[in-house]
Design a protein around this motif. Structure first.
Motif, PDB file in Angstrom:
ATOM      1  N   ALA A 152     -15.763   6.587 -84.718  1.00 38.46           N
ATOM      2  CA  ALA A 152     -15.297   7.008 -83.396  1.00 38.46           C
ATOM      3  C   ALA A 152     -14.609   8.362 -83.461  1.00 38.46           C
ATOM      4  N   TRP A 174     -19.427   5.186 -79.888  1.00 41.25           N
ATOM      5  CA  TRP A 174     -17.999   4.960 -79.696  1.00 41.25           C
ATOM      6  C   TRP A 174     -17.263   6.280 -79.874  1.00 41.25           C
ATOM      7  N   TYR A 196     -12.369   3.298 -78.391  1.00 40.29           N
ATOM      8  CA  TYR A 196     -11.863   2.525 -79.525  1.00 40.29           C
ATOM      9  C   TYR A 196     -10.446   2.032 -79.241  1.00 40.29           C
TER      10      TYR A 196
END
Length: 349
Positions: free
Chosen positions: A142, A296, A301
């Motif tokens: 992420a 992501w 997240y």
């Protein structure tokens, strides 16, 4: 005729200046404390919270050390004229802060909440497999996606805003006023109002569930404001400087790169910093332009880490939040010299 006592006048002037600066520092201190206190709480929670929760006494003891330390460094930064003295004062304050934290809350501090940085399956181990409808990614995945979105959108914003701002500032063309008015009208409407049309456009061009979609959307949304910023800086650069360079044999491109751009460096840095922060903290469009868990970013997240119907792990959420804030904080600290000297529409601050 009475003789003027210049020494007395000088002492009175210094006394008035000291009172004025003291009042200013006191006002800034009172205003800053409610702003910085929540950030210190997040940091303290990330290093002290355990499975059982957070003890408020630890927060207050730690903040009783951190807040005065930051304010003391701010006062030293304002009052000490030399950089060497500021660095020496900062090192001394840092040492005293570390000692104060060790004496007050040293036994409560730990790094267990930051285990998500080295454990790729931490969230799945905590909540079980199938988290949020799919495999929960490692935080570094992420982080890399967020960094890619922020950097790519920043580069495009700075490039397009610089060229467009220069052209609008230097050239008169048909429809120039209408173009500027159109940019203002675009800024009136919040971009979230266009979420559905933007989703449809991204879907039709085949960029759904890709990072290219949010990058292009964030770039387009931020350009009107950044173009106005850069136009203001280019307007402040005297035309005679550019003309002198071209009279000495430089081409228009050479005059732009070698003469004009160095004069608007604060504007370039401001657009770059604001563009990066906007791309780094974006949540709405990076979420709306994906279906499922195709990619992501740090904002999604953090959202899913904090969303737990079985109970929130505040230490883990705080640790992820601190990790999320670090790039923006580092960028600001690296560029604060230019940002604090910046004056919109001027060459120098």
């Amino acid at each position: 005729m009475a003789q003027i006592d210049w020494d007395q006048l000088a002492a009175q002037s210094r006394r008035h200046r000291l009172i004025k600066n003291s009042c200013l520092i006191l006002f800034l201190t009172l205003v800053s404390v409610p702003v910085i206190l929540p950030f210190f709480w997040v940091v303290v929670i990330s290093f002290s919270a355990r499975t059982g929760g957070v003890e408020s006494a630890i927060l207050w003891r730690a903040c009783a050390v951190l807040v005065p330390a930051v304010l003391a460094y701010g006062v030293a930064h304002l009052t000490l004229p030399r950089i060497a003295h500021r660095l020496l004062a900062g090192a001394g304050i840092l040492g005293l802060t570390a000692l104060g934290l060790w004496l007050s809350v040293g036994a409560e501090l730990h790094l267990n909440n930051y285990r998500f940085l080295i454990n790729a399956n931490l969230i799945e181990d905590i909540r079980g497999a199938g988290t949020v409808g799919g495999q929960f990614p490692w935080v570094w995945t992420a982080f890399g996606n967020s960094l890619l979105v922020a950097l790519c959108s920043t580069v495009m914003k700075v490039t397009v805003a610089t060229l467009a701002g220069y052209y609008i500032s230097r050239f008169q063309f048909r429809g120039r006023n209408g173009f500027l008015q159109g940019l203002l009208i675009i800024e009136v409407f919040h971009p979230w109002m266009l979420t559905i049309p933007i989703f449809l456009v991204i879907y039709w061009v085949g960029l759904l569930n890709t990072l290219a979609g949010p990058i292009l959307v964030l770039t387009a949304i931020g350009l009107p404001f950044f173009i106005f910023i850069m136009k203001g800086f280019f307007d402040a650069v005297p035309w005679d400087i550019e003309m002198s360079a071209m009279a000495d044999g430089a081409t228009r491109r050479q005059a732009f790169h070698m003469v004009v751009l160095p004069q608007v460096r604060p504007g370039l840095i401001a657009v770059g910093v604001l563009g990066f922060i906007t791309g780094w903290e974006e949540y709405v469009f990076v979420t709306a332009l994906r279906t499922g868990n195709s990619y992501w970013v740090m904002s999604t997240y953090l959202y899913y880490v904090a969303e737990d119907v079985m109970g929130v792990d505040y230490g883990l959420v705080a640790a992820v939040s601190v990790f999320y804030m670090l790039p923006s904080l580092v960028l600001y600290l690296a560029c604060q010299r230019y940002l604090t000297q910046m004056k919109l529409g001027g060459i120098k601050g």
